[in-house]
Write an enzyme that holds these catalytic residues in place. Structure first.
Site, PDB file in Angstrom:
ATOM      1  N   ARG A   7       1.741   1.969  -3.485  1.00  0.00           N
ATOM      2  CA  ARG A   7       0.598   2.516  -4.236  1.00  0.00           C
ATOM      3  C   ARG A   7       0.323   3.972  -3.837  1.00  0.00           C
ATOM      4  O   ARG A   7       0.047   4.815  -4.683  1.00  0.00           O
ATOM      5  CB  ARG A   7      -0.653   1.662  -4.001  1.00  0.00           C
ATOM      6  CG  ARG A   7      -0.559   0.290  -4.675  1.00  0.00           C
ATOM      7  CD  ARG A   7      -1.818  -0.520  -4.459  1.00  0.00           C
ATOM      8  NE  ARG A   7      -2.988   0.101  -5.081  1.00  0.00           N
ATOM      9  CZ  ARG A   7      -4.249  -0.181  -4.729  1.00  0.00           C
ATOM     10  NH1 ARG A   7      -4.512  -1.026  -3.774  1.00  0.00           N
ATOM     11  NH2 ARG A   7      -5.255   0.407  -5.338  1.00  0.00           N
ATOM     12  N   CYS A  25      -9.679  -1.021  20.010  1.00  0.00           N
ATOM     13  CA  CYS A  25      -8.622  -0.582  20.933  1.00  0.00           C
ATOM     14  C   CYS A  25      -8.690  -1.344  22.267  1.00  0.00           C
ATOM     15  O   CYS A  25      -9.693  -1.289  22.970  1.00  0.00           O
ATOM     16  CB  CYS A  25      -8.783   0.922  21.153  1.00  0.00           C
ATOM     17  SG  CYS A  25      -7.595   1.551  22.310  1.00  0.00           S
ATOM     18  N   HIS A  76     -15.309   1.888  -1.278  1.00  0.00           N
ATOM     19  CA  HIS A  76     -14.201   1.027  -0.845  1.00  0.00           C
ATOM     20  C   HIS A  76     -13.150   1.782  -0.030  1.00  0.00           C
ATOM     21  O   HIS A  76     -12.026   1.316   0.115  1.00  0.00           O
ATOM     22  CB  HIS A  76     -13.572   0.331  -2.059  1.00  0.00           C
ATOM     23  CG  HIS A  76     -14.497  -0.659  -2.704  1.00  0.00           C
ATOM     24  ND1 HIS A  76     -14.266  -1.228  -3.938  1.00  0.00           N
ATOM     25  CD2 HIS A  76     -15.676  -1.192  -2.282  1.00  0.00           C
ATOM     26  CE1 HIS A  76     -15.269  -2.054  -4.233  1.00  0.00           C
ATOM     27  NE2 HIS A  76     -16.131  -2.035  -3.251  1.00  0.00           N
ATOM     28  N   PRO A  93     -14.062   0.405 -22.690  1.00  0.00           N
ATOM     29  CA  PRO A  93     -13.522  -0.083 -23.970  1.00  0.00           C
ATOM     30  C   PRO A  93     -13.665  -1.595 -24.149  1.00  0.00           C
ATOM     31  O   PRO A  93     -13.528  -2.097 -25.261  1.00  0.00           O
ATOM     32  CB  PRO A  93     -12.036   0.310 -23.912  1.00  0.00           C
ATOM     33  CG  PRO A  93     -11.729   0.564 -22.490  1.00  0.00           C
ATOM     34  CD  PRO A  93     -13.003   0.903 -21.791  1.00  0.00           C
ATOM     35  N   TYR A 110       0.833  -1.213   0.000  1.00  0.00           N
ATOM     36  CA  TYR A 110       0.000   0.000   0.000  1.00  0.00           C
ATOM     37  C   TYR A 110       0.863   1.258   0.000  1.00  0.00           C
ATOM     38  O   TYR A 110       0.516   2.254  -0.627  1.00  0.00           O
ATOM     39  CB  TYR A 110      -0.985  -0.011   1.186  1.00  0.00           C
ATOM     40  CG  TYR A 110      -2.214  -0.819   0.847  1.00  0.00           C
ATOM     41  CD1 TYR A 110      -3.253  -0.264   0.111  1.00  0.00           C
ATOM     42  CD2 TYR A 110      -2.313  -2.155   1.199  1.00  0.00           C
ATOM     43  CE1 TYR A 110      -4.364  -1.009  -0.249  1.00  0.00           C
ATOM     44  CE2 TYR A 110      -3.415  -2.915   0.848  1.00  0.00           C
ATOM     45  CZ  TYR A 110      -4.441  -2.337   0.123  1.00  0.00           C
ATOM     46  OH  TYR A 110      -5.525  -3.078  -0.241  1.00  0.00           O
ATOM     47  N   GLY A 159     -15.955   2.382 -16.394  1.00  0.00           N
ATOM     48  CA  GLY A 159     -14.633   1.866 -16.028  1.00  0.00           C
ATOM     49  C   GLY A 159     -14.637   0.817 -14.941  1.00  0.00           C
ATOM     50  O   GLY A 159     -13.681   0.727 -14.181  1.00  0.00           O
ATOM     51  N   THR A 160     -15.698   0.027 -14.896  1.00  0.00           N
ATOM     52  CA  THR A 160     -15.696  -1.090 -13.944  1.00  0.00           C
ATOM     53  C   THR A 160     -15.999  -2.388 -14.673  1.00  0.00           C
ATOM     54  O   THR A 160     -16.842  -2.406 -15.572  1.00  0.00           O
ATOM     55  CB  THR A 160     -16.684  -0.866 -12.775  1.00  0.00           C
ATOM     56  OG1 THR A 160     -16.665  -2.022 -11.928  1.00  0.00           O
ATOM     57  CG2 THR A 160     -18.093  -0.588 -13.223  1.00  0.00           C
ATOM     58  N   SER A 161     -15.292  -3.447 -14.251  1.00  0.00           N
ATOM     59  CA  SER A 161     -15.542  -4.748 -14.877  1.00  0.00           C
ATOM     60  C   SER A 161     -16.848  -5.359 -14.372  1.00  0.00           C
ATOM     61  O   SER A 161     -17.329  -6.340 -14.923  1.00  0.00           O
ATOM     62  CB  SER A 161     -14.370  -5.691 -14.602  1.00  0.00           C
ATOM     63  OG  SER A 161     -14.155  -5.788 -13.208  1.00  0.00           O
TER      64      SER A 161
HETATM   65  P1  NAD Z   1     -11.229  -3.749 -12.621  1.00  0.00           P
HETATM   66  O1  NAD Z   1      -9.745  -3.696 -12.657  1.00  0.00           O
HETATM   67  O2  NAD Z   1     -11.889  -5.047 -12.338  1.00  0.00           O
HETATM   68  O3  NAD Z   1     -11.820  -3.262 -14.026  1.00  0.00           O
HETATM   69  C1  NAD Z   1     -11.375  -2.116 -14.665  1.00  0.00           C
HETATM   70  C2  NAD Z   1     -12.293  -1.840 -15.850  1.00  0.00           C
HETATM   71  O4  NAD Z   1     -11.922  -0.611 -16.422  1.00  0.00           O
HETATM   72  C3  NAD Z   1     -12.229  -2.894 -16.954  1.00  0.00           C
HETATM   73  O5  NAD Z   1     -13.538  -3.269 -17.323  1.00  0.00           O
HETATM   74  C4  NAD Z   1     -11.533  -2.150 -18.104  1.00  0.00           C
HETATM   75  O6  NAD Z   1     -11.966  -2.585 -19.376  1.00  0.00           O
HETATM   76  C5  NAD Z   1     -11.989  -0.727 -17.825  1.00  0.00           C
HETATM   77  N1  NAD Z   1     -11.153   0.311 -18.417  1.00  0.00           N
HETATM   78  C6  NAD Z   1      -9.820   0.305 -18.655  1.00  0.00           C
HETATM   79  N2  NAD Z   1      -9.441   1.472 -19.193  1.00  0.00           N
HETATM   80  C7  NAD Z   1     -10.550   2.248 -19.287  1.00  0.00           C
HETATM   81  C8  NAD Z   1     -10.786   3.567 -19.752  1.00  0.00           C
HETATM   82  N3  NAD Z   1      -9.811   4.335 -20.234  1.00  0.00           N
HETATM   83  N4  NAD Z   1     -12.057   4.057 -19.688  1.00  0.00           N
HETATM   84  C9  NAD Z   1     -13.067   3.288 -19.222  1.00  0.00           C
HETATM   85  N5  NAD Z   1     -12.889   2.028 -18.769  1.00  0.00           N
HETATM   86  C10 NAD Z   1     -11.646   1.517 -18.787  1.00  0.00           C
HETATM   87  O7  NAD Z   1     -11.657  -2.614 -11.578  1.00  0.00           O
HETATM   88  P2  NAD Z   1     -13.026  -2.396 -10.795  1.00  0.00           P
HETATM   89  O8  NAD Z   1     -14.170  -2.843 -11.615  1.00  0.00           O
HETATM   90  O9  NAD Z   1     -12.979  -1.020 -10.253  1.00  0.00           O
HETATM   91  O10 NAD Z   1     -13.009  -3.396  -9.557  1.00  0.00           O
HETATM   92  C11 NAD Z   1     -11.926  -3.926  -8.882  1.00  0.00           C
HETATM   93  C12 NAD Z   1     -11.515  -3.268  -7.555  1.00  0.00           C
HETATM   94  O11 NAD Z   1     -10.337  -2.545  -7.836  1.00  0.00           O
HETATM   95  C13 NAD Z   1     -12.379  -2.253  -6.908  1.00  0.00           C
HETATM   96  O12 NAD Z   1     -12.792  -2.795  -5.697  1.00  0.00           O
HETATM   97  C14 NAD Z   1     -11.474  -1.040  -6.608  1.00  0.00           C
HETATM   98  O13 NAD Z   1     -11.619  -0.638  -5.277  1.00  0.00           O
HETATM   99  C15 NAD Z   1     -10.135  -1.550  -6.845  1.00  0.00           C
HETATM  100  N6  NAD Z   1      -9.097  -0.655  -7.437  1.00  0.00           N
HETATM  101  C16 NAD Z   1      -9.159   0.708  -7.362  1.00  0.00           C
HETATM  102  C17 NAD Z   1      -8.182   1.496  -7.981  1.00  0.00           C
HETATM  103  C18 NAD Z   1      -8.256   3.004  -7.877  1.00  0.00           C
HETATM  104  O14 NAD Z   1      -8.656   3.526  -6.854  1.00  0.00           O
HETATM  105  N7  NAD Z   1      -7.869   3.709  -8.942  1.00  0.00           N
HETATM  106  C19 NAD Z   1      -7.155   0.920  -8.703  1.00  0.00           C
HETATM  107  C20 NAD Z   1      -7.109  -0.478  -8.755  1.00  0.00           C
HETATM  108  C21 NAD Z   1      -8.092  -1.238  -8.124  1.00  0.00           C
END
Ligand code: NAD
Length: 254
Positions: free
Chosen positions: A75, A137, A125, A227, A72, A200-202
């Site tokens: 990150r 505590c 999250h 995408p 962490y 932008g979420t899977s």
């Molecule tokens: P994921 O990694 O499962 O999915 C990411 C998605 O983003 C994919 O579907 C991908 O095709 C899409 N994507 C990639 N580039 C893109 C773009 N330019 N525009 C739009 N979409 C795009 O991530 P998730 O669905 O957020 O879930 C996984 C977990 O990851 C979450 O619980 C989250 O808390 C955590 N996470 C957060 C961060 C952050 O805060 N930036 C980074 C990594 C993981």
């Protein structure tokens, strides 16, 4: 990638214009164009041999606190200079032009929506920049006073000088409950909105992904911006195949 037809874009823009309430459910992909790796891409270098599930759990932290703390810390360090992108900014500026109309619900812990100026962000999250105690505590139980996060002794991770409690990042790990107030507010936004943009979420992580189902059941138009194909495409009325930087400014330019 098949280009999006102008008709489809116009249709979605029409839904957005008419909607009194809009909800956005964002995931790691909205930050990808700021240079933040998505979870599944994040395992590089030192961490390439670990799966997120092996690092982002309470069990992993208890087994090897230093390893998880360091992951962490790296990150956090990488995120420090990252700027929000035009996708984050399009949402924030829309909120400024239309107060009370758009709610951002995010799974991201990176704080980039907030940095872009979005208000009332529901961070399901947690927040990678904050810490919390691993355990309740012990001191509070014995002496009715508690140790303070700011007074933790330096270390990897920092610890409490009185009871040995460890600090951990204030993010929701796999298998943990979401913060109840944020989840309730997100469910409310999902059920009352007329359009939900799923950006932008899977769509693999629940309960966050369930909000898209709740929006649809509540009568909202559900629109995917991604995408790649997602697990939520079947729930959607429209799937816009493209990046958030390319599409959000075009969808929200009124
Ligand atoms: P994921 O990694 O499962 O999915 C990411 C998605 O983003 C994919 O579907 C991908 O095709 C899409 N994507 C990639 N580039 C893109 C773009 N330019 N525009 C739009 N979409 C795009 O991530 P998730 O669905 O957020 O879930 C996984 C977990 O990851 C979450 O619980 C989250 O808390 C955590 N996470 C957060 C961060 C952050 O805060 N930036 C980074 C990594 C993981």
């Amino acid at each position: 990638m098949t280009p999006i037809s102008d008709d489809l874009l116009d249709q979605v823009r029409g839904w957005l214009r008419q909607a009194r309430k809009i909800a956005v459910l964002s995931g790691a992909g909205i930050s990808a164009e700021s240079g933040v790796p998505t979870f599944r891409d994040a395992q590089t270098g030192l961490w390439a041999s670990f799966r997120p599930e092996e690092l982002a759990t309470e069990e992993a932290f208890r087994a090897n606190p230093t390893r998880v703390w360091d992951w962490y810390a790296e990150r956090r360090e990488r995120l420090r200079d990252v700027a929000p992108n035009v996708g984050h900014v399009a949402l924030a500026e829309f909120q400024q032009r239309h107060p009370g109309r758009l709610t951002v619900i995010t799974q991201n812990v990176d704080g980039l929506h907030q940095k872009a100026g979005s208000t009332g962000v529901l961070a399901l999250h947690g927040n990678i920049y904050q810490d919390q105690w691993l355990d309740p505590c012990q001191l509070a139980r014995r002496a009715h006073e508690s140790c303070h996060v700011e007074q933790a002794e330096a270390g990897r991770p920092p610890s409490c000088a009185h009871c040995g409690n460890l600090l951990r990042p204030a993010v929701v790990w796999f298998g943990e409950m979401l913060p109840m107030a944020a989840l309730r507010a997100a469910e409310h936004a999902a059920t009352e909105c007329e359009v939900m943009l799923v950006v932008g979420t899977s769509g693999q992580v629940y309960p966050a992904a369930g909000l898209a189902h709740e929006a649809r059941q509540g009568g909202a138009k559900v629109v995917i911006v991604n995408p790649q194909a997602t697990e939520l495409d079947d729930v959607a009325h429209a799937v816009l195949v493209g990046s958030s930087c390319q599409l959000l400014p075009r969808l929200l330019d009124f």
